[in-house]
Write a protein that holds these residues in place. Structure first.
Motif, PDB file in Angstrom:
ATOM      1  N   LEU A  41      64.260  43.788  32.993  1.00 23.27           N
ATOM      2  CA  LEU A  41      65.036  43.343  34.144  1.00 23.27           C
ATOM      3  C   LEU A  41      66.248  42.522  33.705  1.00 23.27           C
ATOM      4  CD1 LEU A  41      65.439  43.182  37.185  1.00 23.27           C
ATOM      5  CD2 LEU A  41      63.936  41.181  37.202  1.00 23.27           C
ATOM      6  N   GLY A  42      66.057  41.639  32.735  1.00 25.02           N
ATOM      7  CA  GLY A  42      67.180  40.842  32.232  1.00 25.02           C
ATOM      8  C   GLY A  42      68.255  41.717  31.618  1.00 25.02           C
ATOM      9  N   VAL A  43      67.843  42.705  30.845  1.00 25.06           N
ATOM     10  CA  VAL A  43      68.803  43.624  30.231  1.00 25.06           C
ATOM     11  C   VAL A  43      69.520  44.422  31.313  1.00 25.06           C
ATOM     12  CG1 VAL A  43      69.033  45.658  28.748  1.00 25.06           C
ATOM     13  CG2 VAL A  43      67.584  43.756  28.042  1.00 25.06           C
ATOM     14  N   ARG A  44      68.771  44.914  32.293  1.00 23.36           N
ATOM     15  CA  ARG A  44      69.395  45.680  33.387  1.00 23.36           C
ATOM     16  C   ARG A  44      70.410  44.820  34.141  1.00 23.36           C
ATOM     17  NH1 ARG A  44      65.920  47.785  38.261  1.00 23.36           N
ATOM     18  NH2 ARG A  44      66.328  45.680  38.920  1.00 23.36           N
ATOM     19  N   ASN A  45      70.075  43.570  34.406  1.00 24.21           N
ATOM     20  CA  ASN A  45      71.013  42.682  35.097  1.00 24.21           C
ATOM     21  C   ASN A  45      72.268  42.447  34.274  1.00 24.21           C
ATOM     22  OD1 ASN A  45      69.450  42.388  37.396  1.00 24.21           O
ATOM     23  ND2 ASN A  45      68.314  40.680  36.532  1.00 24.21           N
ATOM     24  N   PHE A  46      72.113  42.236  32.968  1.00 27.37           N
ATOM     25  CA  PHE A  46      73.278  42.060  32.109  1.00 27.37           C
ATOM     26  C   PHE A  46      74.147  43.316  32.170  1.00 27.37           C
ATOM     27  CE2 PHE A  46      75.720  42.598  28.309  1.00 27.37           C
ATOM     28  CZ  PHE A  46      76.315  41.352  28.142  1.00 27.37           C
ATOM     29  N   GLN A  47      73.523  44.476  32.037  1.00 25.66           N
ATOM     30  CA  GLN A  47      74.292  45.715  32.024  1.00 25.66           C
ATOM     31  C   GLN A  47      74.938  45.994  33.379  1.00 25.66           C
ATOM     32  OE1 GLN A  47      71.371  48.346  30.312  1.00 25.66           O
ATOM     33  NE2 GLN A  47      72.110  47.920  28.255  1.00 25.66           N
ATOM     34  N   THR A  48      74.346  45.517  34.457  1.00 24.44           N
ATOM     35  CA  THR A  48      74.925  45.699  35.787  1.00 24.44           C
ATOM     36  C   THR A  48      76.086  44.752  36.028  1.00 24.44           C
ATOM     37  OG1 THR A  48      72.811  46.436  36.698  1.00 24.44           O
ATOM     38  CG2 THR A  48      74.439  45.607  38.270  1.00 24.44           C
ATOM     39  N   PHE A  49      75.940  43.497  35.669  1.00 26.18           N
ATOM     40  CA  PHE A  49      76.916  42.479  36.051  1.00 26.18           C
ATOM     41  C   PHE A  49      77.869  42.053  34.940  1.00 26.18           C
ATOM     42  CE2 PHE A  49      73.205  41.762  38.830  1.00 26.18           C
ATOM     43  CZ  PHE A  49      73.811  42.063  40.041  1.00 26.18           C
ATOM     44  N   CYS A  50      77.525  42.267  33.694  1.00 24.76           N
ATOM     45  CA  CYS A  50      78.311  41.707  32.588  1.00 24.76           C
ATOM     46  C   CYS A  50      78.896  42.745  31.626  1.00 24.76           C
ATOM     47  CB  CYS A  50      77.441  40.742  31.772  1.00 24.76           C
ATOM     48  SG  CYS A  50      76.561  39.511  32.750  1.00 24.76           S
ATOM     49  N   SER A  51      78.243  43.898  31.531  1.00 18.78           N
ATOM     50  CA  SER A  51      78.611  44.849  30.482  1.00 18.78           C
ATOM     51  C   SER A  51      79.983  45.484  30.672  1.00 18.78           C
ATOM     52  CB  SER A  51      77.555  45.945  30.357  1.00 18.78           C
ATOM     53  OG  SER A  51      77.524  46.744  31.522  1.00 18.78           O
ATOM     54  N   GLU A  52      80.498  45.511  31.879  1.00 21.62           N
ATOM     55  CA  GLU A  52      81.820  46.100  32.084  1.00 21.62           C
ATOM     56  C   GLU A  52      82.860  45.420  31.203  1.00 21.62           C
ATOM     57  OE1 GLU A  52      85.213  46.794  35.505  1.00 21.62           O
ATOM     58  OE2 GLU A  52      83.172  46.334  36.136  1.00 21.62           O
ATOM     59  N   CYS A  53      82.741  44.122  31.043  1.00 22.76           N
ATOM     60  CA  CYS A  53      83.688  43.385  30.201  1.00 22.76           C
ATOM     61  C   CYS A  53      83.134  43.063  28.813  1.00 22.76           C
ATOM     62  CB  CYS A  53      84.097  42.079  30.880  1.00 22.76           C
ATOM     63  SG  CYS A  53      85.012  42.343  32.410  1.00 22.76           S
ATOM     64  N   HIS A  54      81.844  42.747  28.734  1.00 18.54           N
ATOM     65  CA  HIS A  54      81.278  42.277  27.473  1.00 18.54           C
ATOM     66  C   HIS A  54      80.583  43.366  26.663  1.00 18.54           C
ATOM     67  CE1 HIS A  54      82.300  38.139  28.193  1.00 18.54           C
ATOM     68  NE2 HIS A  54      81.841  38.253  29.423  1.00 18.54           N
ATOM     69  N   GLY A  55      80.620  44.607  27.129  1.00 18.97           N
ATOM     70  CA  GLY A  55      80.010  45.715  26.413  1.00 18.97           C
ATOM     71  C   GLY A  55      78.547  45.892  26.785  1.00 18.97           C
ATOM     72  N   GLU A  56      78.066  47.110  26.674  1.00 21.13           N
ATOM     73  CA  GLU A  56      76.706  47.438  27.085  1.00 21.13           C
ATOM     74  C   GLU A  56      75.667  46.574  26.371  1.00 21.13           C
ATOM     75  OE1 GLU A  56      73.784  51.298  27.637  1.00 21.13           O
ATOM     76  OE2 GLU A  56      75.604  51.522  26.454  1.00 21.13           O
ATOM     77  N   TRP A  57      75.891  46.283  25.090  1.00 21.67           N
ATOM     78  CA  TRP A  57      74.952  45.468  24.315  1.00 21.67           C
ATOM     79  C   TRP A  57      75.617  44.192  23.823  1.00 21.67           C
ATOM     80  CZ3 TRP A  57      70.180  46.432  25.200  1.00 21.67           C
ATOM     81  CH2 TRP A  57      69.819  47.710  25.614  1.00 21.67           C
ATOM     82  N   ALA A  58      76.557  43.666  24.599  1.00 19.31           N
ATOM     83  CA  ALA A  58      77.233  42.387  24.332  1.00 19.31           C
ATOM     84  C   ALA A  58      78.148  42.433  23.114  1.00 19.31           C
ATOM     85  CB  ALA A  58      76.213  41.245  24.203  1.00 19.31           C
ATOM     86  N   GLU A  59      78.584  43.643  22.742  1.00 18.09           N
ATOM     87  CA  GLU A  59      79.437  43.799  21.572  1.00 18.09           C
ATOM     88  C   GLU A  59      80.917  43.587  21.884  1.00 18.09           C
ATOM     89  OE1 GLU A  59      79.334  47.925  23.408  1.00 18.09           O
ATOM     90  OE2 GLU A  59      77.961  46.234  23.212  1.00 18.09           O
ATOM     91  N   GLY A  60      81.254  43.367  23.153  1.00 15.51           N
ATOM     92  CA  GLY A  60      82.638  43.156  23.555  1.00 15.51           C
ATOM     93  C   GLY A  60      83.317  44.463  23.920  1.00 15.51           C
ATOM     94  N   SER A  61      84.480  44.340  24.540  1.00 13.80           N
ATOM     95  CA  SER A  61      85.274  45.510  24.899  1.00 13.80           C
ATOM     96  C   SER A  61      86.729  45.080  24.970  1.00 13.80           C
ATOM     97  CB  SER A  61      84.822  46.067  26.259  1.00 13.80           C
ATOM     98  OG  SER A  61      85.301  45.243  27.311  1.00 13.80           O
ATOM     99  N   ASP A  62      87.591  45.966  25.452  1.00 16.46           N
ATOM    100  CA  ASP A  62      88.995  45.589  25.593  1.00 16.46           C
ATOM    101  C   ASP A  62      89.212  44.663  26.796  1.00 16.46           C
ATOM    102  OD1 ASP A  62      88.506  47.518  27.525  1.00 16.46           O
ATOM    103  OD2 ASP A  62      90.385  48.589  27.189  1.00 16.46           O
ATOM    104  N   LYS A  63      88.153  44.408  27.583  1.00 13.39           N
ATOM    105  CA  LYS A  63      88.250  43.531  28.751  1.00 13.39           C
ATOM    106  C   LYS A  63      87.633  42.159  28.534  1.00 13.39           C
ATOM    107  CE  LYS A  63      87.892  47.333  32.048  1.00 13.39           C
ATOM    108  NZ  LYS A  63      87.053  47.863  33.126  1.00 13.39           N
ATOM    109  N   GLY A  64      86.784  42.021  27.535  1.00 17.09           N
ATOM    110  CA  GLY A  64      86.098  40.748  27.335  1.00 17.09           C
ATOM    111  C   GLY A  64      85.550  40.608  25.930  1.00 17.09           C
ATOM    112  N   PRO A  65      85.282  39.375  25.521  1.00 16.62           N
ATOM    113  CA  PRO A  65      84.846  39.110  24.149  1.00 16.62           C
ATOM    114  C   PRO A  65      83.393  39.511  23.897  1.00 16.62           C
ATOM    115  CG  PRO A  65      84.785  37.097  25.414  1.00 16.62           C
ATOM    116  CD  PRO A  65      85.411  38.145  26.303  1.00 16.62           C
TER     117      PRO A  65
END
Length: 100
Positions: A41-65
């Motif tokens: 559930l925690g992983v799903r919530n991160f991927q739903t609310f945070c991954s757009e900017c921080h990457g699917e596994w928190a690796e970052g993207s062009d939108k967030g660190p």
């Protein structure tokens, strides 16, 4: 600590705990790490609310660190700082992605 604060912290720390903090901030995580069922559930919530900017596994993207950077070790930011950033936003101070 209220329920909302616990929810945000558990979601963030659940994901980060399964991916090495020593990972190079520029590298992408090749595949999903194994996640025990009780943390799904925690992983799903991160991927739903945070991954757009921080990457699917928190690796970052062009939108967030990347959240796997040493800046995010508990010795550098308190739990409360993570909660405030997720719930209220934060002024950019380590990266040039803009404010959260």
């Amino acid at each position: 600590m209220n329920l909302g604060k616990k929810f945000i912290l558990i979601s963030l720390f659940t994901l980060v705990s399964f991916v090495s903090l020593e990972a190079n901030a520029e590298e992408k995580v090749a595949k999903a790490p194994p996640v025990p069922f009780q943390y799904g559930l925690g992983v799903r919530n991160f991927q739903t609310f945070c991954s757009e900017c921080h990457g699917e596994w928190a690796e970052g993207s062009d939108k967030g660190p990347p959240l796997l950077h040493p800046y995010y070790k508990s010795s550098h930011h308190s739990d409360d700082a993570f909660y405030r950033a997720a719930s209220q936003g934060v002024t950019a101070h380590h990266w040039r992605f803009g404010n959260m």
